[in-house]
Scaffold this active site. Structure first.
Site: not given
Length: 260
Positions: A66, A111, A114, A134
């Site tokens: 992210a 991310g 993911e 994270e």
């Protein structure tokens, strides 16, 4: 298709979607999510596209995670909305009805990992590094990672990655089942294209039905899932492609698929 953060080309029924923010290792910000949503919505309904390859430009990263600049200012309400937005886009990729092959060339963190897990399968270069860091930011994965990861590798291996925030190399990712194949960096896209070519040669309706059966069946009880399988099998028995496939087999020739 004109996008600022993505590149897309279609050749021989295979679309290649390339994340293209190399200056930030393809970090996922709001614009990237908007453009991913737009491009996958388009490709999902394009009859000229049978398989989608997803990668990052260059060799340094698939997607490094992210965009921390966006993340730093989020409050609880904005944070939940941000997570739900990412989840919705990744679910779109996961359920687009066409095989999506993640070609992981370098970092796939947070991310980015993911995003790879939302794809149908994952090929990695020998230099790939994957992880869910994270916890180092005081967070958990927000785009489905805490749920897809244990489904792919099992709870103990998933928790080891989630609780430590460690990065793992391609060989370890292959060992635990996070990626499906590991290739030399210069062979990654060649192998992905060969795999896509094989899939393109198969019956279109059968390919989409396999995706449907596995995806929906994995989210149901075994009893419900095998009932679903029988219904899908029966549905395919009424298609022109099934007639063509069985006829071609008996006649010892290559089938000509129509997708009907």
């Amino acid at each position: 298709m004109n996008y600022e953060t993505l590149l897309c080309e279609v050749k021989d029924q295979v679309a290649r979607v390339t994340l293209n923010r190399p200056q930030v290792l393809h970090a996922l910000n709001a614009q990237v999510f908007n453009e991913l949503e737009a491009i996958f919505t388009t490709l999902a309904t394009d009859p000229a596209v049978r398989v989608i390859l997803l990668t990052g430009s260059g060799e340094k990263a698939f997607a490094a995670g992210a965009d921390i600049n966006e993340l730093a200012g989020t409050d609880p309400v904005a944070g939940e909305a941000k997570a739900r937005r990412g989840q919705a886009v990744f679910r779109l990729i996961e359920t687009c009805g066409k095989p999506v092959i993640a070609c992981i060339n370098g970092f796939a963190l947070g991310g980015g990992c993911e995003l790879a897990m939302a794809c149908t399968m994952r090929l990695a270069s020998e230099t790939a590094r994957l992880g869910q860091p994270e916890v180092k930011l005081g967070l958990i994965p927000g785009y489905g990672g805490s749920q897809r990861l244990p489904r792919l590798v099992g709870q103990p291996a998933a928790l080891k990655l989630l609780l430590t925030g460690d990065m793992i190399g391609a060989a370890e990712a292959l060992r635990i089942g996070l990626v499906d194949e590991v290739l030399p960096a210069d062979k990654l896209m060649e192998r992905a294209e060969a795999l896509a070519k094989t899939i393109v040669s198969m019956a279109p309706l059968a390919i989409s039905a396999c995706l449907e059966a596995v995806r929906d069946g994995s989210e149901a009880s075994l009893e419900e899932a095998i009932d679903m399988e029988a219904k899908i099998f029966g549905r395919l028995c009424g298609t022109a492609d099934k007639q063509e496939g069985t006829k071609a087999f008996l006649e010892k020739r290559v089938p000509v698929w129509t997708g009907r």
